[in-house]
Scaffold this motif. Sequence first.
Motif, PDB file in Angstrom:
ATOM      1  N   VAL A 111      -3.705  75.493  70.008  1.00  0.00           N
ATOM      2  CA  VAL A 111      -2.801  76.541  69.524  1.00  0.00           C
ATOM      3  C   VAL A 111      -3.305  76.977  68.150  1.00  0.00           C
ATOM      4  O   VAL A 111      -3.294  76.204  67.196  1.00  0.00           O
ATOM      5  CB  VAL A 111      -1.340  76.043  69.452  1.00  0.00           C
ATOM      6  CG1 VAL A 111      -0.428  77.158  68.939  1.00  0.00           C
ATOM      7  CG2 VAL A 111      -0.857  75.575  70.823  1.00  0.00           C
ATOM      8  N   ASP A 112      -3.774  78.207  68.092  1.00  0.00           N
ATOM      9  CA  ASP A 112      -4.362  78.757  66.868  1.00  0.00           C
ATOM     10  C   ASP A 112      -3.240  79.423  66.063  1.00  0.00           C
ATOM     11  O   ASP A 112      -2.729  80.474  66.432  1.00  0.00           O
ATOM     12  CB  ASP A 112      -5.440  79.762  67.309  1.00  0.00           C
ATOM     13  CG  ASP A 112      -6.072  80.526  66.156  1.00  0.00           C
ATOM     14  OD1 ASP A 112      -5.560  80.467  65.024  1.00  0.00           O
ATOM     15  OD2 ASP A 112      -7.093  81.202  66.416  1.00  0.00           O
ATOM     16  N   GLU A 113      -2.879  78.771  64.966  1.00  0.00           N
ATOM     17  CA  GLU A 113      -1.745  79.249  64.148  1.00  0.00           C
ATOM     18  C   GLU A 113      -2.222  79.944  62.875  1.00  0.00           C
ATOM     19  O   GLU A 113      -1.628  79.790  61.802  1.00  0.00           O
ATOM     20  CB  GLU A 113      -0.821  78.069  63.808  1.00  0.00           C
ATOM     21  CG  GLU A 113      -0.121  77.480  65.028  1.00  0.00           C
ATOM     22  CD  GLU A 113       0.966  76.460  64.679  1.00  0.00           C
ATOM     23  OE1 GLU A 113       1.062  76.042  63.510  1.00  0.00           O
ATOM     24  OE2 GLU A 113       1.718  76.070  65.602  1.00  0.00           O
ATOM     25  N   ALA A 114      -3.285  80.744  62.990  1.00  0.00           N
ATOM     26  CA  ALA A 114      -3.820  81.430  61.798  1.00  0.00           C
ATOM     27  C   ALA A 114      -2.736  82.253  61.085  1.00  0.00           C
ATOM     28  O   ALA A 114      -2.747  82.372  59.863  1.00  0.00           O
ATOM     29  CB  ALA A 114      -4.992  82.327  62.197  1.00  0.00           C
ATOM     30  N   TYR A 115      -1.791  82.802  61.872  1.00  0.00           N
ATOM     31  CA  TYR A 115      -0.798  83.725  61.289  1.00  0.00           C
ATOM     32  C   TYR A 115       0.614  83.164  61.270  1.00  0.00           C
ATOM     33  O   TYR A 115       1.583  83.905  61.141  1.00  0.00           O
ATOM     34  CB  TYR A 115      -0.833  85.052  62.067  1.00  0.00           C
ATOM     35  CG  TYR A 115      -2.198  85.697  62.034  1.00  0.00           C
ATOM     36  CD1 TYR A 115      -2.641  86.332  60.885  1.00  0.00           C
ATOM     37  CD2 TYR A 115      -3.047  85.634  63.128  1.00  0.00           C
ATOM     38  CE1 TYR A 115      -3.906  86.906  60.829  1.00  0.00           C
ATOM     39  CE2 TYR A 115      -4.315  86.197  63.085  1.00  0.00           C
ATOM     40  CZ  TYR A 115      -4.730  86.835  61.936  1.00  0.00           C
ATOM     41  OH  TYR A 115      -5.979  87.387  61.870  1.00  0.00           O
ATOM     42  N   VAL A 116       0.739  81.851  61.405  1.00  0.00           N
ATOM     43  CA  VAL A 116       2.065  81.268  61.626  1.00  0.00           C
ATOM     44  C   VAL A 116       3.011  81.415  60.426  1.00  0.00           C
ATOM     45  O   VAL A 116       4.236  81.392  60.609  1.00  0.00           O
ATOM     46  CB  VAL A 116       1.921  79.777  62.034  1.00  0.00           C
ATOM     47  CG1 VAL A 116       1.584  78.899  60.830  1.00  0.00           C
ATOM     48  CG2 VAL A 116       3.164  79.271  62.745  1.00  0.00           C
ATOM     49  N   GLN A 173      -5.091  75.851  61.840  1.00  0.00           N
ATOM     50  CA  GLN A 173      -4.456  76.683  60.801  1.00  0.00           C
ATOM     51  C   GLN A 173      -5.520  77.114  59.801  1.00  0.00           C
ATOM     52  O   GLN A 173      -6.625  76.569  59.783  1.00  0.00           O
ATOM     53  CB  GLN A 173      -3.354  75.897  60.085  1.00  0.00           C
ATOM     54  CG  GLN A 173      -2.173  75.563  60.988  1.00  0.00           C
ATOM     55  CD  GLN A 173      -0.987  74.998  60.236  1.00  0.00           C
ATOM     56  OE1 GLN A 173      -1.086  74.636  59.071  1.00  0.00           O
ATOM     57  NE2 GLN A 173       0.154  74.907  60.916  1.00  0.00           N
ATOM     58  N   THR A 174      -5.169  78.073  58.960  1.00  0.00           N
ATOM     59  CA  THR A 174      -6.128  78.571  57.974  1.00  0.00           C
ATOM     60  C   THR A 174      -5.452  78.879  56.640  1.00  0.00           C
ATOM     61  O   THR A 174      -4.256  79.198  56.615  1.00  0.00           O
ATOM     62  CB  THR A 174      -6.825  79.848  58.495  1.00  0.00           C
ATOM     63  OG1 THR A 174      -7.761  80.298  57.517  1.00  0.00           O
ATOM     64  CG2 THR A 174      -5.852  80.976  58.780  1.00  0.00           C
ATOM     65  N   PHE A 175      -6.228  78.793  55.565  1.00  0.00           N
ATOM     66  CA  PHE A 175      -5.746  79.244  54.250  1.00  0.00           C
ATOM     67  C   PHE A 175      -6.248  80.668  53.949  1.00  0.00           C
ATOM     68  O   PHE A 175      -6.136  81.150  52.842  1.00  0.00           O
ATOM     69  CB  PHE A 175      -6.222  78.274  53.149  1.00  0.00           C
ATOM     70  CG  PHE A 175      -5.387  77.014  53.045  1.00  0.00           C
ATOM     71  CD1 PHE A 175      -4.461  76.682  54.031  1.00  0.00           C
ATOM     72  CD2 PHE A 175      -5.519  76.163  51.953  1.00  0.00           C
ATOM     73  CE1 PHE A 175      -3.689  75.526  53.951  1.00  0.00           C
ATOM     74  CE2 PHE A 175      -4.744  74.997  51.854  1.00  0.00           C
ATOM     75  CZ  PHE A 175      -3.834  74.683  52.848  1.00  0.00           C
TER      76      PHE A 175
END
Length: 353
Positions: A179-184, A205-207
């Motif tokens: 589950v790619d939560e880059a924009y969560v 996730q990403t910063f």
Amino acid sequence: MSRFLDSRYHSLVPYTPGEQPKILNLIKLNTNESPFPPSEKAVRAAEEEIKRMNLYPDPECRALREKYAEVLGEGITAEEIFVGNGSDEVLYLAFNAYKEKGFAFPDITYGFYPVYAEISGGEFSEIPIKSDYSIDLNKLAATKGTVVIANPNAPTGMTVTKEEIIALLNSDRNRIVIVDEAYVDFGGESCVGLIKEYDNLLVTQTFSKSRSLAGARLGFGIANKNIIADLNLLKYSVNPYNINRATLALGLGVLSDEEYTKKNCRAIMENREHTKRELEKLGFFVLPSKSNFLFASHPKCGGERVYSHLRQKGILVRYFDKDRLRGFVRITIGTKVQMNKLINELTMLTEEL
Ligand code: PMP
């Protein structure tokens, strides 16, 4: 292509990054970056750290993992966190680690998934999204291999619920769900807490978005410690020092300034809803977004024309030359001032139609 290139790569079609223009003063709403600078605290920490660039960084990223575990809460520990050079790197390693049974992901999603699948050598199927642009979870659940979904999805901005992810995880506990939560952080619901119960879940996730560090390249994988061990196995076989010292310091710095991150996320969400309402007044169809971008189409005007018109006026948005997407533009949410300029230009365009 040289005559030496491995034949496996001859037909590889790489990902096309969004334009990073050299022209100054463009309003850049094309690659979902934050319009806000990184936290001052983070910048100061990185400036100090640059003096130590003669030394290799910590390959374990221990301090950063411990701090992020604390910020994430939900009982997550440093052992359940992997740090990547952007979440792109985490995804790349995961695609290589979990390719054996192939992959399934929506046909309209982050453009890197098919590229990573291809380079991993795994088979993949792209499951058509539904007519309302939502992800077809039942069809994804019915496949055999690793399932990859972005939640919120890109470029639609639409979400699936935690319950739906749980059903997907339960559909086959012997396959990994990524589950790619880059924009969560812009109104979505994170699934990180589920890693305690589901050893087949990997959340990325990403910063780069909510924490204004796209240029630093910092991403995360959060999962059961055995999955983290898989990712480390690959990382230590390729590039152990994958996060540089300045980026590690920036990461720790932003995590000590969570108020700043929260304030920026609130501003983006407010600007998003304001922009959505204004676009709708101009006759645009706008998908319900929980991300830092909007995906919008106009019944009288294709996406390419909207893109070109805005580009002439110094505003850069993203247009995708792909079936079912040609009517749309993807607009990153910037500051209120930037969004008002966008609306003014689109008002002029729609008056001509
Ligand atoms: N996932 C999605 C859905 C994205 O849109 C992006 C940004 N292009 C990424 C992952 C990668 O982000 P980064 O490598 O900057 O962490």
